[in-house]
Write an enzyme that holds these catalytic residues in place. Structure first.
Site, short mmCIF file in Angstrom:
data_model
loop_
_atom_site.label_atom_id
_atom_site.label_comp_id
_atom_site.label_asym_id
_atom_site.label_seq_id
_atom_site.Cartn_x
_atom_site.Cartn_y
_atom_site.Cartn_z
N ILE A 276 -42.51 -39.40 -23.76
CA ILE A 276 -41.64 -40.17 -22.53
C ILE A 276 -42.32 -40.02 -21.35
CG2 ILE A 276 -40.46 -38.06 -22.61
CD1 ILE A 276 -37.88 -39.73 -21.84
N SER A 277 -42.50 -40.95 -20.44
CA SER A 277 -43.39 -40.91 -19.19
C SER A 277 -42.30 -40.16 -18.32
CB SER A 277 -43.51 -42.19 -18.74
OG SER A 277 -44.48 -42.99 -19.75
N GLN A 278 -43.17 -39.50 -17.52
CA GLN A 278 -42.71 -39.05 -16.07
C GLN A 278 -41.88 -39.92 -15.40
OE1 GLN A 278 -46.76 -38.41 -14.04
NE2 GLN A 278 -45.34 -37.84 -12.50
#
Length: 202
Positions: free
Chosen positions: A51-53
């Site tokens: 899950i991207s920042q």
């Protein structure tokens, strides 16, 4: 998270900020990492994906300049977090995930949160969804050496796409707008994403 990691770093689109305040990121993170859900870094979600920042997600969403009437394609559902944010910002969201387990997990969380304007598919994201095209916007959450031609072809006139382009070691966001039937590409920030894999290279 929104104030210290997103707004403080220059994200000013009120709709994006409101969506991030409304969508609970911890619901999309597995139990071992839940305590880190609101920290500004990627987290593993299984199947070798992340899950991207939050800041990068906000940056990509802001670049798309979404309106409540837009029809959006997301390539790389992953956890479903960005999918839920898109559901807050657009009329229709079509999302593709190549890993069935991730697609099913995202589908369950999105349904539990009450979103009814999302359709999730399992398949090769590089092909897009030609039967549902054209799209006002396309968000690609995995890196590719070149923007897939099939995705560019599925942008309507004045449609926008944000996509990480490059190798495993060097990637840059590219913003693509369809103008007079041709893609106009603008380079943006340097990023680091997992690779976008098509079925032919599986």
């Amino acid at each position: 998270m929104v104030d210290s990691q997103v707004r403080a770093r220059g994200i000013s689109d009120a709709h994006v900020l409101d969506a991030m305040l409304h969508v609970p990121r911890d619901k999309f993170v597995s139990e071992p990492y839940r305590a880190q859900a609101y920290e500004d870094h990627p987290l593993p979600i299984g199947e070798g994906q992340t899950i991207s920042q939050p800041y990068i997600v906000a940056l990509m969403l802001e670049s798309l300049q979404l309106t409540p009437a837009d029809k959006v394609l997301e390539v790389g559902t992953g956890s479903g977090y960005a999918t839920a944010l898109l559901a807050e910002l657009a009329a229709e969201v079509f999302s593709i995930e190549r890993h069935p387990a991730l697609a099913e997990s995202a589908r369950e969380v999105i349904a539990a949160l009450g979103y009814t304007n999302v359709r999730l598919f399992t398949g090769d994201g590089t092909l897009g969804l030609p039967t549902d095209a054209p799209f006002d916007a396309i968000l690609v959450s995995a890196a590719t050496p070149h923007p897939p031609p099939a995705l560019i072809a599925q942008l309507r006139e004045n449609g926008r796409m944000i996509i990480p382009v490059g190798t495993d070691d060097s990637q840059q966001l590219q913003f693509i707008r369809m103008i007079n039937g041709l893609p106009v590409i603008s380079p943006r920030e340097l990023v680091r994403f997992v690779p976008l894999v098509d079925d032919a290279r599986d």
